[in-house]
Design a protein around this motif. Structure first.
Motif, PDB file in Angstrom:
ATOM      1  N   GLU A 135       3.764  -0.772 -12.297  1.00  0.00           N
ATOM      2  CA  GLU A 135       4.654  -1.169 -13.773  1.00  0.00           C
ATOM      3  C   GLU A 135       5.661  -0.967 -14.396  1.00  0.00           C
ATOM      4  N   LYS A 136       5.739   0.271 -13.760  1.00  0.00           N
ATOM      5  CA  LYS A 136       7.151   0.263 -13.715  1.00  0.00           C
ATOM      6  C   LYS A 136       8.338  -0.040 -12.515  1.00  0.00           C
ATOM      7  N   ASN A 137       7.483  -1.330 -12.169  1.00  0.00           N
ATOM      8  CA  ASN A 137       8.852  -2.072 -10.999  1.00  0.00           C
ATOM      9  C   ASN A 137       8.122  -3.659 -11.322  1.00  0.00           C
ATOM     10  N   HIS A 151       4.009  14.791  -5.481  1.00  0.00           N
ATOM     11  CA  HIS A 151       3.014  13.368  -6.342  1.00  0.00           C
ATOM     12  C   HIS A 151       4.804  14.599  -7.794  1.00  0.00           C
ATOM     13  N   GLY A 152       4.775  13.117  -8.860  1.00  0.00           N
ATOM     14  CA  GLY A 152       4.806  13.244  -9.812  1.00  0.00           C
ATOM     15  C   GLY A 152       6.721  13.096 -10.028  1.00  0.00           C
ATOM     16  N   LYS A 153       6.946  12.954  -9.275  1.00  0.00           N
ATOM     17  CA  LYS A 153       8.808  13.284  -9.438  1.00  0.00           C
ATOM     18  C   LYS A 153       9.811  11.569  -8.791  1.00  0.00           C
ATOM     19  N   GLY A 154       8.689  10.957  -9.423  1.00  0.00           N
ATOM     20  CA  GLY A 154       9.606   9.652  -9.712  1.00  0.00           C
ATOM     21  C   GLY A 154       9.928   8.704  -8.138  1.00  0.00           C
ATOM     22  N   ILE A 155       8.986   9.415  -6.596  1.00  0.00           N
ATOM     23  CA  ILE A 155       9.593   9.200  -5.101  1.00  0.00           C
ATOM     24  C   ILE A 155       8.865   7.620  -5.467  1.00  0.00           C
ATOM     25  N   MET A 156       7.463   7.545  -5.399  1.00  0.00           N
ATOM     26  CA  MET A 156       7.224   6.701  -5.389  1.00  0.00           C
ATOM     27  C   MET A 156       7.463   4.869  -5.709  1.00  0.00           C
ATOM     28  N   SER A 157       7.882   5.954  -7.469  1.00  0.00           N
ATOM     29  CA  SER A 157       8.798   4.490  -8.187  1.00  0.00           C
ATOM     30  C   SER A 157       9.466   3.330  -7.461  1.00  0.00           C
ATOM     31  N   ALA A 158      10.901   4.856  -6.986  1.00  0.00           N
ATOM     32  CA  ALA A 158      11.931   4.273  -6.622  1.00  0.00           C
ATOM     33  C   ALA A 158      11.714   3.536  -5.180  1.00  0.00           C
ATOM     34  N   VAL A 207      -0.848   2.725 -11.035  1.00  0.00           N
ATOM     35  CA  VAL A 207      -0.955   1.431 -12.011  1.00  0.00           C
ATOM     36  C   VAL A 207       0.289   1.375 -12.508  1.00  0.00           C
ATOM     37  N   ARG A 208       0.894   3.166 -12.842  1.00  0.00           N
ATOM     38  CA  ARG A 208       1.882   3.466 -13.569  1.00  0.00           C
ATOM     39  C   ARG A 208       3.489   2.469 -12.687  1.00  0.00           C
ATOM     40  N   VAL A 209       2.971   3.282 -11.237  1.00  0.00           N
ATOM     41  CA  VAL A 209       4.452   2.676  -9.877  1.00  0.00           C
ATOM     42  C   VAL A 209       3.959   1.704 -10.212  1.00  0.00           C
ATOM     43  N   GLY A 235      -8.975   3.821 -12.723  1.00  0.00           N
ATOM     44  CA  GLY A 235      -8.641   5.410 -12.628  1.00  0.00           C
ATOM     45  C   GLY A 235      -7.317   5.657 -12.343  1.00  0.00           C
ATOM     46  N   ASN A 236      -7.351   4.991 -11.333  1.00  0.00           N
ATOM     47  CA  ASN A 236      -5.657   5.717 -10.535  1.00  0.00           C
ATOM     48  C   ASN A 236      -4.584   5.256 -11.735  1.00  0.00           C
ATOM     49  N   ILE A 237      -3.717   6.411 -12.395  1.00  0.00           N
ATOM     50  CA  ILE A 237      -3.487   5.578 -13.792  1.00  0.00           C
ATOM     51  C   ILE A 237      -1.708   5.832 -13.021  1.00  0.00           C
ATOM     52  N   GLY A 252       0.283  -1.309  -0.364  1.00  0.00           N
ATOM     53  CA  GLY A 252      -0.063   0.223   0.065  1.00  0.00           C
ATOM     54  C   GLY A 252       0.935   1.277   0.124  1.00  0.00           C
ATOM     55  N   ASP A 253       0.513   2.027  -1.038  1.00  0.00           N
ATOM     56  CA  ASP A 253       1.363   3.554  -0.495  1.00  0.00           C
ATOM     57  C   ASP A 253       0.729   4.846  -1.046  1.00  0.00           C
ATOM     58  N   TYR A 254       1.113   5.611  -0.163  1.00  0.00           N
ATOM     59  CA  TYR A 254       1.055   7.197  -0.630  1.00  0.00           C
ATOM     60  C   TYR A 254       1.401   8.115  -0.130  1.00  0.00           C
ATOM     61  N   LEU A 255       2.038   9.141  -0.783  1.00  0.00           N
ATOM     62  CA  LEU A 255       2.346   9.918  -1.087  1.00  0.00           C
ATOM     63  C   LEU A 255       1.778  11.987  -0.665  1.00  0.00           C
ATOM     64  N   ARG A 256       3.006  12.515  -0.243  1.00  0.00           N
ATOM     65  CA  ARG A 256       1.967  13.869   0.500  1.00  0.00           C
ATOM     66  C   ARG A 256       1.741  14.620  -1.224  1.00  0.00           C
TER      67      ARG A 256
HETATM   68  C1  LIG Z   1      -0.042   7.310  -6.618  1.00  0.00           C
HETATM   69  C2  LIG Z   1       1.119   7.649  -6.322  1.00  0.00           C
HETATM   70  C3  LIG Z   1       1.864   7.139  -4.959  1.00  0.00           C
HETATM   71  C4  LIG Z   1       2.570   8.168  -7.587  1.00  0.00           C
HETATM   72  O1  LIG Z   1       3.089   7.840  -6.846  1.00  0.00           O
HETATM   73  P1  LIG Z   1       4.407   9.527  -7.404  1.00  0.00           P
HETATM   74  O2  LIG Z   1       5.857   9.511  -6.639  1.00  0.00           O
HETATM   75  O3  LIG Z   1       3.883  10.675  -7.779  1.00  0.00           O
HETATM   76  O4  LIG Z   1       4.220   8.289  -9.009  1.00  0.00           O
HETATM   77  P2  LIG Z   1       5.891   8.709  -9.947  1.00  0.00           P
HETATM   78  O5  LIG Z   1       6.287   9.872  -9.966  1.00  0.00           O
HETATM   79  O6  LIG Z   1       7.316   7.662  -9.025  1.00  0.00           O
HETATM   80  O7  LIG Z   1       5.285   8.203 -10.900  1.00  0.00           O
HETATM   81  C5  LIG Z   1       5.529   6.887 -11.471  1.00  0.00           C
HETATM   82  C6  LIG Z   1       4.426   7.103 -13.240  1.00  0.00           C
HETATM   83  O8  LIG Z   1       3.215   7.616 -13.102  1.00  0.00           O
HETATM   84  C7  LIG Z   1       2.788   8.465 -13.582  1.00  0.00           C
HETATM   85  N1  LIG Z   1       2.334   9.871 -13.665  1.00  0.00           N
HETATM   86  C8  LIG Z   1       2.063   9.813 -11.484  1.00  0.00           C
HETATM   87  N2  LIG Z   1       0.910  10.389 -11.350  1.00  0.00           N
HETATM   88  C9  LIG Z   1      -0.377  10.167 -12.289  1.00  0.00           C
HETATM   89  C10 LIG Z   1      -1.240  10.249 -12.709  1.00  0.00           C
HETATM   90  N3  LIG Z   1      -1.988  11.426 -11.742  1.00  0.00           N
HETATM   91  N4  LIG Z   1      -1.277  10.247 -13.510  1.00  0.00           N
HETATM   92  C11 LIG Z   1      -0.858   9.859 -14.801  1.00  0.00           C
HETATM   93  N5  LIG Z   1       0.030   9.221 -14.524  1.00  0.00           N
HETATM   94  C12 LIG Z   1       0.594   9.854 -13.261  1.00  0.00           C
HETATM   95  C13 LIG Z   1       4.362   8.794 -14.283  1.00  0.00           C
HETATM   96  O9  LIG Z   1       4.289  10.062 -15.109  1.00  0.00           O
HETATM   97  C14 LIG Z   1       4.891   7.859 -13.941  1.00  0.00           C
HETATM   98  O10 LIG Z   1       4.948   7.304 -14.925  1.00  0.00           O
HETATM   99  P3  LIG Z   1       5.852   7.883 -16.410  1.00  0.00           P
HETATM  100  O11 LIG Z   1       7.115   7.016 -15.465  1.00  0.00           O
HETATM  101  O12 LIG Z   1       6.256   6.502 -17.462  1.00  0.00           O
HETATM  102  O13 LIG Z   1       6.137   9.326 -16.787  1.00  0.00           O
HETATM  103  C15 LIG Z   1       0.674   9.588  -5.869  1.00  0.00           C
HETATM  104  O14 LIG Z   1       0.199  10.197  -7.089  1.00  0.00           O
HETATM  105  C16 LIG Z   1      -0.463   9.013  -4.811  1.00  0.00           C
HETATM  106  O15 LIG Z   1       0.306   9.263  -3.270  1.00  0.00           O
HETATM  107  N6  LIG Z   1      -1.426   9.341  -4.934  1.00  0.00           N
HETATM  108  C17 LIG Z   1      -2.583   9.118  -3.305  1.00  0.00           C
HETATM  109  C18 LIG Z   1      -2.482   7.445  -2.853  1.00  0.00           C
HETATM  110  C19 LIG Z   1      -2.979   6.650  -4.034  1.00  0.00           C
HETATM  111  O16 LIG Z   1      -3.494   7.172  -5.567  1.00  0.00           O
HETATM  112  N7  LIG Z   1      -1.898   5.925  -3.493  1.00  0.00           N
HETATM  113  C20 LIG Z   1      -2.167   4.400  -4.093  1.00  0.00           C
HETATM  114  C21 LIG Z   1      -3.329   3.471  -3.870  1.00  0.00           C
HETATM  115  S1  LIG Z   1      -3.231   1.894  -4.743  1.00  0.00           S
END
Ligand SMILES: CC(C)(COP(=O)(O)OP(=O)(O)OC[C@H]1O[C@@H](n2cnc3c(N)ncnc32)[C@H](O)[C@@H]1OP(=O)(O)O)[C@@H](O)C(=O)NCCC(=O)NCCS
Length: 233
Positions: free
Chosen positions: A198-200, A156-163, A194-196, A189-191, A148-152
């Motif tokens: 998939e990237k792993n 968001h969008g800096k590659g932190i959760m993927s890492a 899903v991407r985080v 719809g939580n793309i 499970g994960d979430y980020l401030r």
């Molecule tokens: C989901 C979440 C953890 C992603 O963390 P993050 O550090 O922002 O993700 P990253 O920066 O590592 O991005 C990973 C990929 O997702 C894409 N991405 C991230 N947020 C996105 C968004 N809102 N819409 C579309 N793509 C998105 C990035 O572009 C990246 O893909 P790419 O490398 O192909 O460009 C964060 O947005 C979050 O905390 N969301 C709210 C809580 C949540 O959804 N938790 C997960 C529950 S299952």
């Protein structure tokens, strides 16, 4: 404990992310995290995507959660100190960014636990599957894990959760938990989530139709299910 390091002053155990995120560490819980948890878990940019935490998220929820996660983390660290090679979880889960003045900012959570098949609507069936998974002995290669994960939102969008997810899987779950299977769910719809995954190396399996009262009392009608299997299997 090669993967984990200990803070020279406080003794707190942490895992440091690789470049370009060396200023980010994942640590054990702190009592002082309470207010940040309350802030983040009442933010719609976070809670609308999470199926498990209560809403509204109250200080007592955070206190209970921190107490439970600290107990679990302490148990795991004790197991490691006793020389156990394989343990039943990851002792670090709170993501923090070190600031210029040396303090750190809580960024979020990446937590590992045995899977509970949240996407299964039938409660009896879900409980049966979770119970069987929980009954497996520590280190059993057939245990199904979940993350499970979430980020401030400011981060968001800096590659932190993927890492962070990559570090937890490859540097902890594989070598210290003998993880072979991980299953995660993301609300339809939580793309980003899903991407985080998939990237792993996760594979998007299916969109399961569900009928639930969701976070913030909206409806959840679909859940993406993703699966990771240890490479080579
Ligand atoms: C989901 C979440 C953890 C992603 O963390 P993050 O550090 O922002 O993700 P990253 O920066 O590592 O991005 C990973 C990929 O997702 C894409 N991405 C991230 N947020 C996105 C968004 N809102 N819409 C579309 N793509 C998105 C990035 O572009 C990246 O893909 P790419 O490398 O192909 O460009 C964060 O947005 C979050 O905390 N969301 C709210 C809580 C949540 O959804 N938790 C997960 C529950 S299952």
């Amino acid at each position: 404990m090669n993967t984990l390091q200990a803070n020279a002053t406080t003794g707190e155990v942490f895992l440091r992310l690789p470049a370009p995120h060396e200023n980010i560490i994942i640590t054990t819980p702190r009592e002082s995290d309470r207010d940040d948890l309350v802030l983040m878990l009442n933010d719609p940019r976070i809670y609308k995507f999470l199926l498990s935490p209560p809403f509204p998220y109250q200080p007592h929820h955070a206190e209970e959660w921190l107490r439970t996660t600290k107990e679990k983390s302490d148990e795991l660290l004790e197991d490691l100190r006793k020389g156990k090679a394989v343990v039943d979880g990851c002792p670090v889960q709170y993501i923090r960014e070190t600031q210029a003045d040396g303090t750190d900012l809580l960024l979020g959570d990446v937590s590992v636990r045995r899977n509970g098949w949240l996407e299964v609507d039938d409660e009896e069936q879900r409980a049966k599957m979770a119970k069987e998974n929980l009954a497996k002995p520590v280190g059993d290669h057939s245990i199904v894990w979940t993350i499970g994960d979430y980020l401030r939102p400011s981060h968001h969008g800096k590659g932190i959760m993927s890492a962070a997810v990559g570090a937890v899987i490859n540097r902890w779950m594989v070598p210290y938990m003998n993880a072979h299977n991980i299953r995660t769910e993301a609300i339809e719809g939580n793309i980003g989530s899903v991407r985080v995954f998939e990237k792993n190396g996760f594979r998007l399996l299916e969109l399961v139709k569900v009928d639930r009262i969701g976070p913030g009392f909206g409806r959840v009608e679909g859940v993406h299910v993703l699966e990771w299997q240890r490479p080579g299997e």
